[in-house]
Design a protein around this motif. Structure first.
Motif, PDB file in Angstrom:
ATOM      1  N   ASP A  25      27.060  11.972  33.969  1.00 51.18           N
ATOM      2  CA  ASP A  25      26.496  13.156  33.330  1.00 51.18           C
ATOM      3  C   ASP A  25      26.353  12.919  31.823  1.00 51.18           C
ATOM      4  O   ASP A  25      27.217  12.303  31.197  1.00 51.18           O
ATOM      5  CB  ASP A  25      27.405  14.358  33.582  1.00 51.18           C
ATOM      6  CG  ASP A  25      26.804  15.636  33.061  1.00 51.18           C
ATOM      7  OD1 ASP A  25      27.164  16.031  31.933  1.00 51.18           O
ATOM      8  OD2 ASP A  25      25.967  16.236  33.763  1.00 51.18           O
ATOM      9  N   TYR A  26      25.300  13.426  31.234  1.00 57.35           N
ATOM     10  CA  TYR A  26      25.040  13.219  29.806  1.00 57.35           C
ATOM     11  C   TYR A  26      26.166  13.711  28.916  1.00 57.35           C
ATOM     12  O   TYR A  26      26.415  13.172  27.840  1.00 57.35           O
ATOM     13  CB  TYR A  26      23.706  13.851  29.387  1.00 57.35           C
ATOM     14  CG  TYR A  26      23.706  15.354  29.288  1.00 57.35           C
ATOM     15  CD1 TYR A  26      23.984  15.985  28.078  1.00 57.35           C
ATOM     16  CD2 TYR A  26      23.422  16.145  30.388  1.00 57.35           C
ATOM     17  CE1 TYR A  26      23.983  17.374  27.978  1.00 57.35           C
ATOM     18  CE2 TYR A  26      23.416  17.526  30.295  1.00 57.35           C
ATOM     19  CZ  TYR A  26      23.698  18.129  29.092  1.00 57.35           C
ATOM     20  OH  TYR A  26      23.691  19.487  28.993  1.00 57.35           O
ATOM     21  N   SER A  49      20.654  14.512  28.035  1.00 61.28           N
ATOM     22  CA  SER A  49      19.988  15.044  29.219  1.00 61.28           C
ATOM     23  C   SER A  49      20.302  14.156  30.417  1.00 61.28           C
ATOM     24  O   SER A  49      20.659  12.990  30.270  1.00 61.28           O
ATOM     25  CB  SER A  49      18.471  15.125  29.012  1.00 61.28           C
ATOM     26  OG  SER A  49      17.931  13.831  28.822  1.00 61.28           O
ATOM     27  N   SER A  50      20.169  14.739  31.588  1.00 60.39           N
ATOM     28  CA  SER A  50      20.309  14.009  32.852  1.00 60.39           C
ATOM     29  C   SER A  50      19.109  14.329  33.715  1.00 60.39           C
ATOM     30  O   SER A  50      18.548  15.429  33.636  1.00 60.39           O
ATOM     31  CB  SER A  50      21.586  14.430  33.590  1.00 60.39           C
ATOM     32  OG  SER A  50      22.738  14.033  32.878  1.00 60.39           O
ATOM     33  N   GLU A  52      17.427  13.633  37.821  1.00 59.56           N
ATOM     34  CA  GLU A  52      17.584  13.137  39.193  1.00 59.56           C
ATOM     35  C   GLU A  52      16.313  13.395  39.976  1.00 59.56           C
ATOM     36  O   GLU A  52      15.682  14.446  39.813  1.00 59.56           O
ATOM     37  CB  GLU A  52      18.731  13.852  39.908  1.00 59.56           C
ATOM     38  CG  GLU A  52      20.098  13.500  39.410  1.00 59.56           C
ATOM     39  CD  GLU A  52      21.181  14.159  40.244  1.00 59.56           C
ATOM     40  OE1 GLU A  52      21.133  14.031  41.491  1.00 59.56           O
ATOM     41  OE2 GLU A  52      22.047  14.804  39.640  1.00 59.56           O
ATOM     42  N   SER A  57      18.598   8.390  39.369  1.00 62.20           N
ATOM     43  CA  SER A  57      19.086   9.254  38.296  1.00 62.20           C
ATOM     44  C   SER A  57      19.267   8.449  37.024  1.00 62.20           C
ATOM     45  O   SER A  57      19.471   7.244  37.062  1.00 62.20           O
ATOM     46  CB  SER A  57      20.411   9.917  38.689  1.00 62.20           C
ATOM     47  OG  SER A  57      21.428   8.956  38.833  1.00 62.20           O
ATOM     48  N   TYR A  58      19.159   9.154  35.910  1.00 59.56           N
ATOM     49  CA  TYR A  58      19.509   8.546  34.633  1.00 59.56           C
ATOM     50  C   TYR A  58      19.982   9.642  33.701  1.00 59.56           C
ATOM     51  O   TYR A  58      19.712  10.823  33.888  1.00 59.56           O
ATOM     52  CB  TYR A  58      18.356   7.734  34.028  1.00 59.56           C
ATOM     53  CG  TYR A  58      17.211   8.545  33.466  1.00 59.56           C
ATOM     54  CD1 TYR A  58      17.236   9.024  32.162  1.00 59.56           C
ATOM     55  CD2 TYR A  58      16.086   8.815  34.237  1.00 59.56           C
ATOM     56  CE1 TYR A  58      16.183   9.751  31.643  1.00 59.56           C
ATOM     57  CE2 TYR A  58      15.027   9.545  33.729  1.00 59.56           C
ATOM     58  CZ  TYR A  58      15.084  10.003  32.424  1.00 59.56           C
ATOM     59  OH  TYR A  58      14.037  10.727  31.914  1.00 59.56           O
ATOM     60  N   SER A  59      20.722   9.240  32.692  1.00 58.18           N
ATOM     61  CA  SER A  59      21.174  10.177  31.682  1.00 58.18           C
ATOM     62  C   SER A  59      21.147   9.481  30.329  1.00 58.18           C
ATOM     63  O   SER A  59      21.192   8.256  30.245  1.00 58.18           O
ATOM     64  CB  SER A  59      22.585  10.690  31.997  1.00 58.18           C
ATOM     65  OG  SER A  59      23.498   9.615  32.042  1.00 58.18           O
ATOM     66  N   THR A  60      21.061  10.289  29.299  1.00 55.49           N
ATOM     67  CA  THR A  60      21.007   9.744  27.952  1.00 55.49           C
ATOM     68  C   THR A  60      21.677  10.702  26.976  1.00 55.49           C
ATOM     69  O   THR A  60      21.696  11.909  27.200  1.00 55.49           O
ATOM     70  CB  THR A  60      19.541   9.477  27.529  1.00 55.49           C
ATOM     71  OG1 THR A  60      19.519   8.883  26.234  1.00 55.49           O
ATOM     72  CG2 THR A  60      18.717  10.734  27.523  1.00 55.49           C
ATOM     73  N   TYR A  79      21.597   4.811  33.980  1.00 55.50           N
ATOM     74  CA  TYR A  79      20.730   5.279  35.058  1.00 55.50           C
ATOM     75  C   TYR A  79      20.892   4.419  36.304  1.00 55.50           C
ATOM     76  O   TYR A  79      21.266   3.255  36.228  1.00 55.50           O
ATOM     77  CB  TYR A  79      19.258   5.313  34.628  1.00 55.50           C
ATOM     78  CG  TYR A  79      18.615   3.955  34.560  1.00 55.50           C
ATOM     79  CD1 TYR A  79      17.796   3.511  35.574  1.00 55.50           C
ATOM     80  CD2 TYR A  79      18.859   3.129  33.486  1.00 55.50           C
ATOM     81  CE1 TYR A  79      17.220   2.264  35.514  1.00 55.50           C
ATOM     82  CE2 TYR A  79      18.290   1.885  33.425  1.00 55.50           C
ATOM     83  CZ  TYR A  79      17.467   1.444  34.434  1.00 55.50           C
ATOM     84  OH  TYR A  79      16.906   0.198  34.379  1.00 55.50           O
TER      85      TYR A  79
END
Length: 164
Positions: A25-26, A49-50, A52, A57-60, A79
């Protein structure tokens, strides 16, 4: 933030390959971004942000800092599918690849088994570092009005061992 956008674009292409569990999670990534670093002060809140979709999925998390006329951007990305990107990118980064002309200098770097790529724009004095950390995260550090290795100095000050 142009460099961070470019990195995110590269990561998006890498998402086509499923390789690992869901991205962290971001909010967890934000915990590894400091409020101040090496005399630079945070400009706004640390962003994150996240995302899906269809098993990917990716988050930053990212932050912008200022110190006199210099700006510093730090981003941490995670991600699903990062392993595929790591394989191709880290092989190139660790192969001794180098590039230089009158405007810029670029070469691979290694930190405690983490592979990266450092670019220095000579005329604009911009130091940019992208590192693959822990075979999962992409760390980007961009500093304006800086010496060639200043992005590396910032990277070494980050507390990345807290990342899940």
């Amino acid at each position: 933030m142009k460099s961070i956008f470019t990195t995110m674009l590269l990561l998006s292409f890498g998402m086509m390959v499923n390789a690992q569990e869901k991205a962290v999670d971001y909010k967890e990534l934000q915990k590894s971004i400091p409020s101040t670093i090496m005399g630079y002060q945070l400009v706004d809140e640390i962003e994150g942000s996240s995302f899906e979709m269809s098993g990917m999925s990716y988050s930053t998390a990212s932050a912008r800092y200022e110190k006199a006329d210099s700006q510093l951007d730090i981003a941490i990305m995670d991600y699903q599918g990062a392993a595929a990107l790591y394989t191709s990118a880290s092989m190139a980064w660790s192969s001794g690849m180098k590039y230089e002309d009158d405007d810029q200098k670029a070469y691979g770097v290694t930190y405690d088994n983490a592979q990266g790529w450092l670019v220095y724009e000579k005329n604009d004095k911009v130091s940019e570092l992208v590192v693959g950390f822990n075979e999962r995260y992409i760390i980007t550090v961009v500093v304006t009005d800086a010496s060639e290795n200043f992005a590396e100095e910032v990277y070494k000050q980050l507390n990345l061992n807290n990342l899940p």
